[in-house]
Design a protein around this motif. Structure first.
Motif, PDB file in Angstrom:
ATOM      1  N   THR A   1      42.529  55.285  37.139  1.00 13.15           N
ATOM      2  CA  THR A   1      41.918  53.868  37.707  1.00 13.15           C
ATOM      3  C   THR A   1      40.966  53.875  38.570  1.00 13.15           C
ATOM      4  O   THR A   1      40.548  53.487  39.196  1.00 13.15           O
ATOM      5  CB  THR A   1      42.847  52.938  37.452  1.00 13.15           C
ATOM      6  N   GLY A   2      41.131  55.251  39.462  1.00 16.57           N
ATOM      7  CA  GLY A   2      40.377  55.237  40.743  1.00 16.57           C
ATOM      8  C   GLY A   2      40.661  54.539  41.462  1.00 16.57           C
ATOM      9  O   GLY A   2      42.042  54.611  41.532  1.00 16.57           O
ATOM     10  N   THR A   3      40.103  53.655  42.739  1.00 14.58           N
ATOM     11  CA  THR A   3      40.133  52.889  43.293  1.00 14.58           C
ATOM     12  C   THR A   3      41.028  51.130  42.568  1.00 14.58           C
ATOM     13  O   THR A   3      40.937  50.205  42.695  1.00 14.58           O
ATOM     14  CB  THR A   3      39.006  52.636  44.461  1.00 14.58           C
ATOM     15  N   PHE A   4      40.530  51.124  41.336  1.00 17.85           N
ATOM     16  CA  PHE A   4      40.446  49.539  40.860  1.00 17.85           C
ATOM     17  C   PHE A   4      41.616  49.455  40.775  1.00 17.85           C
ATOM     18  O   PHE A   4      42.829  49.954  39.946  1.00 17.85           O
ATOM     19  CB  PHE A   4      40.158  50.068  39.083  1.00 17.85           C
ATOM     20  N   SER A   5      41.957  48.084  40.801  1.00 13.42           N
ATOM     21  CA  SER A   5      43.589  47.147  40.439  1.00 13.42           C
ATOM     22  C   SER A   5      43.142  46.571  39.385  1.00 13.42           C
ATOM     23  O   SER A   5      44.168  45.972  39.000  1.00 13.42           O
ATOM     24  CB  SER A   5      43.701  46.873  41.440  1.00 13.42           C
ATOM     25  N   ASP A   6      41.633  45.929  39.213  1.00 13.51           N
ATOM     26  CA  ASP A   6      41.878  45.264  38.305  1.00 13.51           C
ATOM     27  C   ASP A   6      41.435  45.322  37.010  1.00 13.51           C
ATOM     28  O   ASP A   6      40.714  45.382  36.658  1.00 13.51           O
ATOM     29  CB  ASP A   6      40.906  44.046  38.914  1.00 13.51           C
ATOM     30  N   ILE A   7      42.884  45.728  36.752  1.00 10.71           N
ATOM     31  CA  ILE A   7      42.711  46.795  35.148  1.00 10.71           C
ATOM     32  C   ILE A   7      43.364  45.923  34.178  1.00 10.71           C
ATOM     33  O   ILE A   7      44.365  46.149  34.257  1.00 10.71           O
ATOM     34  CB  ILE A   7      42.687  48.114  35.689  1.00 10.71           C
ATOM     35  N   VAL A   8      42.622  45.932  32.781  1.00 12.07           N
ATOM     36  CA  VAL A   8      43.405  45.995  31.800  1.00 12.07           C
ATOM     37  C   VAL A   8      43.735  46.195  31.081  1.00 12.07           C
ATOM     38  O   VAL A   8      43.048  47.302  30.711  1.00 12.07           O
ATOM     39  CB  VAL A   8      43.226  43.570  30.612  1.00 12.07           C
ATOM     40  N   MET A   9      44.736  47.184  30.089  1.00  9.33           N
ATOM     41  CA  MET A   9      44.860  47.883  29.376  1.00  9.33           C
ATOM     42  C   MET A   9      45.195  47.521  28.095  1.00  9.33           C
ATOM     43  O   MET A   9      46.059  46.948  27.464  1.00  9.33           O
ATOM     44  CB  MET A   9      46.063  49.038  29.898  1.00  9.33           C
ATOM     45  N   GLY A  10      44.215  48.125  27.114  1.00 10.13           N
ATOM     46  CA  GLY A  10      44.642  47.413  25.445  1.00 10.13           C
ATOM     47  C   GLY A  10      44.509  48.315  24.849  1.00 10.13           C
ATOM     48  O   GLY A  10      44.535  50.087  24.958  1.00 10.13           O
ATOM     49  N   TRP A  11      45.163  48.391  23.467  1.00 11.97           N
ATOM     50  CA  TRP A  11      45.820  49.363  22.471  1.00 11.97           C
ATOM     51  C   TRP A  11      44.986  48.358  21.131  1.00 11.97           C
ATOM     52  O   TRP A  11      45.179  47.419  21.281  1.00 11.97           O
ATOM     53  CB  TRP A  11      46.781  49.319  21.644  1.00 11.97           C
ATOM     54  N   PHE A  12      43.975  49.451  20.532  1.00 10.58           N
ATOM     55  CA  PHE A  12      43.737  48.738  19.378  1.00 10.58           C
ATOM     56  C   PHE A  12      43.169  49.670  18.654  1.00 10.58           C
ATOM     57  O   PHE A  12      43.913  51.199  18.688  1.00 10.58           O
ATOM     58  CB  PHE A  12      42.381  48.182  19.616  1.00 10.58           C
ATOM     59  N   ARG A  13      43.347  49.167  17.322  1.00  7.74           N
ATOM     60  CA  ARG A  13      43.377  50.196  15.992  1.00  7.74           C
ATOM     61  C   ARG A  13      42.387  50.428  14.930  1.00  7.74           C
ATOM     62  O   ARG A  13      41.592  48.533  15.032  1.00  7.74           O
ATOM     63  CB  ARG A  13      44.853  50.519  15.624  1.00  7.74           C
ATOM     64  N   GLN A  14      42.373  51.457  14.318  1.00  8.22           N
ATOM     65  CA  GLN A  14      40.982  51.147  13.254  1.00  8.22           C
ATOM     66  C   GLN A  14      41.618  51.587  11.873  1.00  8.22           C
ATOM     67  O   GLN A  14      41.640  53.187  12.147  1.00  8.22           O
ATOM     68  CB  GLN A  14      39.332  51.323  13.788  1.00  8.22           C
ATOM     69  N   ALA A  15      42.035  50.472  10.834  1.00 10.61           N
ATOM     70  CA  ALA A  15      42.077  51.842   9.662  1.00 10.61           C
ATOM     71  C   ALA A  15      40.995  52.011   8.667  1.00 10.61           C
ATOM     72  O   ALA A  15      39.275  51.002   9.186  1.00 10.61           O
ATOM     73  CB  ALA A  15      42.437  50.218   8.948  1.00 10.61           C
ATOM     74  N   PRO A  16      40.347  52.889   8.117  1.00  7.76           N
ATOM     75  CA  PRO A  16      39.308  53.009   7.460  1.00  7.76           C
ATOM     76  C   PRO A  16      38.602  52.135   6.849  1.00  7.76           C
ATOM     77  O   PRO A  16      39.219  51.445   5.637  1.00  7.76           O
ATOM     78  CB  PRO A  16      40.118  54.543   6.563  1.00  7.76           C
TER      79      PRO A  16
END
Length: 124
Positions: free
Chosen positions: A26-41
């Protein structure tokens, strides 16, 4: 700059489980939201779940709440997606993304950084 590297995908039978990992820089960033996405064929990328990096607050797509769990390990700089009770319709490429915001977000366009994706295949 935020860098993301995913791992943990694979082939699993219906009813099985997998844990995906996303190593985060994240480097120096603390305002981070980590998301998971998915893509089906043949389908659009869809939101799975997310977690705020600082506070650990989570949000999930309604259809996945209770089966999938997002967590993070600050010491390891890693975000996880635990996938349980998998079904063939869960097959797809799973991506982790990072958004510069303090609050959980489901909005794809808010995520500025992406990993390379990891394939999850669920056999019936």
């Amino acid at each position: 700059q935020v860098q993301l590297v995913e791992s943990g995908g694979g082939l699993v039978q219906a009813g099985g489980s997998l844990r995906l990992s996303c190593a985060v820089s994240t480097g120096t960033f603390s305002d981070i939201v980590m998301g998971w996405f998915r893509q089906a064929p043949g389908k659009e990328r869809e939101f799975v779940g997310c977690i705020t990096w600082s506070g650990g607050n989570t949000d999930y797509a309604d259809s996945m709440r209770g089966r999938f769990t997002v967590s993070r390990d600050l010491a390891k700089n890693t975000v996880y997606l635990q996938l349980n009770s998998l079904a063939p319709e869960d097959t797809g490429v799973y991506y982790c993304g990072a958004a510069r915001t303090w609050l959980p977000t489901r909005v794809h366009s808010r995520y500025s950084y992406w990993g390379q994706g990891t394939q999850v295949t669920v056999s019936s």
